[in-house]
Design a protein around this motif. Structure first.
Motif, mmCIF file in Angstrom:
data_model
loop_
_atom_site.group_PDB
_atom_site.id
_atom_site.type_symbol
_atom_site.label_atom_id
_atom_site.label_comp_id
_atom_site.label_asym_id
_atom_site.label_seq_id
_atom_site.Cartn_x
_atom_site.Cartn_y
_atom_site.Cartn_z
ATOM 1 N N ALA A 1 29.751 44.025 74.633
ATOM 2 C CA ALA A 1 29.467 44.514 73.283
ATOM 3 C C ALA A 1 29.881 43.487 72.234
ATOM 4 C CB ALA A 1 30.199 45.839 73.051
ATOM 5 N N GLU A 2 31.036 42.851 72.436
ATOM 6 C CA GLU A 2 31.475 41.819 71.499
ATOM 7 C C GLU A 2 30.533 40.617 71.528
ATOM 8 O OE1 GLU A 2 35.560 40.725 71.894
ATOM 9 O OE2 GLU A 2 36.296 42.783 71.871
ATOM 10 N N GLY A 3 30.076 40.245 72.723
ATOM 11 C CA GLY A 3 29.154 39.120 72.829
ATOM 12 C C GLY A 3 27.839 39.388 72.123
ATOM 13 N N HIS A 4 27.298 40.596 72.294
ATOM 14 C CA HIS A 4 26.075 40.965 71.587
ATOM 15 C C HIS A 4 26.303 40.939 70.071
ATOM 16 C CE1 HIS A 4 23.011 41.956 74.505
ATOM 17 N NE2 HIS A 4 23.870 42.659 75.241
ATOM 18 N N SER B 1 31.220 30.451 76.401
ATOM 19 C CA SER B 1 32.136 31.559 76.660
ATOM 20 C C SER B 1 31.574 32.422 77.771
ATOM 21 C CB SER B 1 32.313 32.397 75.385
ATOM 22 O OG SER B 1 32.995 33.598 75.666
ATOM 23 N N TYR B 2 32.365 32.613 78.826
ATOM 24 C CA TYR B 2 31.975 33.455 79.951
ATOM 25 C C TYR B 2 32.839 34.725 79.907
ATOM 26 C CZ TYR B 2 31.106 28.555 81.185
ATOM 27 O OH TYR B 2 30.760 27.224 81.146
ATOM 28 N N SER B 3 32.212 35.865 79.684
ATOM 29 C CA SER B 3 32.935 37.142 79.593
ATOM 30 C C SER B 3 34.093 37.026 78.605
ATOM 31 C CB SER B 3 33.469 37.572 80.964
ATOM 32 O OG SER B 3 32.445 37.646 81.912
ATOM 33 N N GLY B 4 33.826 36.403 77.471
ATOM 34 C CA GLY B 4 34.895 36.080 76.539
ATOM 35 C C GLY B 4 35.160 37.147 75.496
ATOM 36 N N VAL B 5 36.353 37.071 74.919
ATOM 37 C CA VAL B 5 36.711 37.886 73.757
ATOM 38 C C VAL B 5 36.031 37.238 72.557
ATOM 39 C CG1 VAL B 5 38.609 38.798 72.365
ATOM 40 C CG2 VAL B 5 38.916 38.465 74.829
ATOM 41 N N ALA B 6 34.850 37.726 72.217
ATOM 42 C CA ALA B 6 34.027 37.085 71.191
ATOM 43 C C ALA B 6 34.253 37.637 69.802
ATOM 44 C CB ALA B 6 32.538 37.222 71.558
#
Length: 321
Positions: A270-273, A184-189
């Protein structure tokens, strides 16, 4: 027996060929089928697929491997590359160097249409279901067509940017065993992320003129539906395979004009973290993160991150070198 038209531009001349349908398709008018092909370049082939899941046709771009021929008699590892919001199936080839990466000459790359804000989901439609059913189109209809007639093998990986980054993570988590790795690159995680996640998804869908509550319903009243698609909630399934997460911090980086900012990227970081922390808490030792600091929500970063993630993606499919 019903016949299907294949449209093939060859050396600047468009030829229309009649193809005999397979018996299975000839007797099933509701089956998904390829209704046209268009050769874009030596390795790029566009398909037009008539999809019952969508109730219309959709485009798919294939980047074919060395040795590929029409109706091949062998199969190749298959990398699915998913586009982001407000883009389409041509984004990856138009805006990155994906078509010239040497390592990708040994795999079949699939770049499907996913709607401007389809969110890689079968839409809830306020409980009525029905079209658009992007997940069914991609992972059942299109996958089967590609495996039957275009050389797609069972060794698969999936990657995407922004909305497509969500799609890569959600698809891999919701379908254990289908993909061997996800990026995921800059994804909605984490669509349910408490500091703005639901509002962001609703705003993206609304901004393209669609009913935001038709996707997964209300994030409070229908939280269970949102959770069924949320990579953070589904982290237990993601920890079973290699995952690559990358994102910038939303401030100007090496590919940006001075002073530019990107609130989207700040939220997605923030979502990725949040997802990475969850995976680490679950004991995940195969997660790779590249939270690279300065950088906005833009294509130069996603091209770079595709290159950085390829060793993980290709290695998981057994493609070496």
């Amino acid at each position: 027996m019903r016949r299907v038209l294949r449209v093939l531009p060859l050396l600047g001349v468009v030829a229309v060929l009649a193809l005999t349908a397979t018996p299975a398709l000839a007797h099933d008018r509701a089956a998904a089928r390829v209704v046209a092909e268009r050769r874009i370049s030596t390795r790029q082939l566009d398909l037009t697929v008539s999809s019952p899941a969508l109730g219309t046709t959709a485009k798919v771009r294939l980047l074919t491997p060395d040795g590929w021929t029409p109706r091949p008699h062998r199969s190749w590892p298959t990398l699915w590359l998913l586009h982001g919001c407000c883009d389409d199936y041509t984004g990856w080839t138009a805006k990155t160097d994906v078509a010239s990466i040497p390592a990708l000459r040994r795999v079949l790359v699939v770049m499907p249409e996913a709607g401007r804000t389809g969110f890689y989901s079968d839409w809830w439609n306020h409980g009525t279901g029905g079209a658009p059913r992007w997940e069914a189109f991609h992972l059942t209809e299109l996958r089967q067509l590609l495996e039957r007639s275009y050389g797609a093998g069972a060794d698969r990986a999936v990657a995407g940017l922004s909305m497509g980054g969500f799609g890569a993570l959600s698809y891999a988590a919701r379908h254990p065993g289908m993909f061997r790795a996800a990026a995921s690159y800059s994804g909605v995680a984490d669509p349910l992320y408490q500091h703005g996640g639901p509002a962001n998804v609703l705003a993206i869908v609304r901004g393209q003129g669609a009913d935001p509550y038709a996707l997964w319903g209300d994030p409070v009243a229908d939280r269970a539906i949102w959770a069924e698609h949320d990579p953070y909630v589904l982290a237990g399934a993601l920890r079973r395979l290699p995952v690559f997460l990358s994102c910038g911090d939303g401030t100007a980086g090496p590919f940006d004009p001075p002073g530019v900012t990107s609130p989207y990227e700040t939220l997605f970081l923030a979502e990725g973290h949040h997802l990475a922390d969850r995976l680490h808490a679950l004991g995940d030792r195969r997660l790779v993160t590249d939270f690279y600091g300065h950088g906005t929500h833009s294509w130069p970063y996603w091209q770079r991150e595709l290159h950085r993630s390829l060793p993980l993606l290709l290695g998981a499919m057994g493609v070496r070198g």
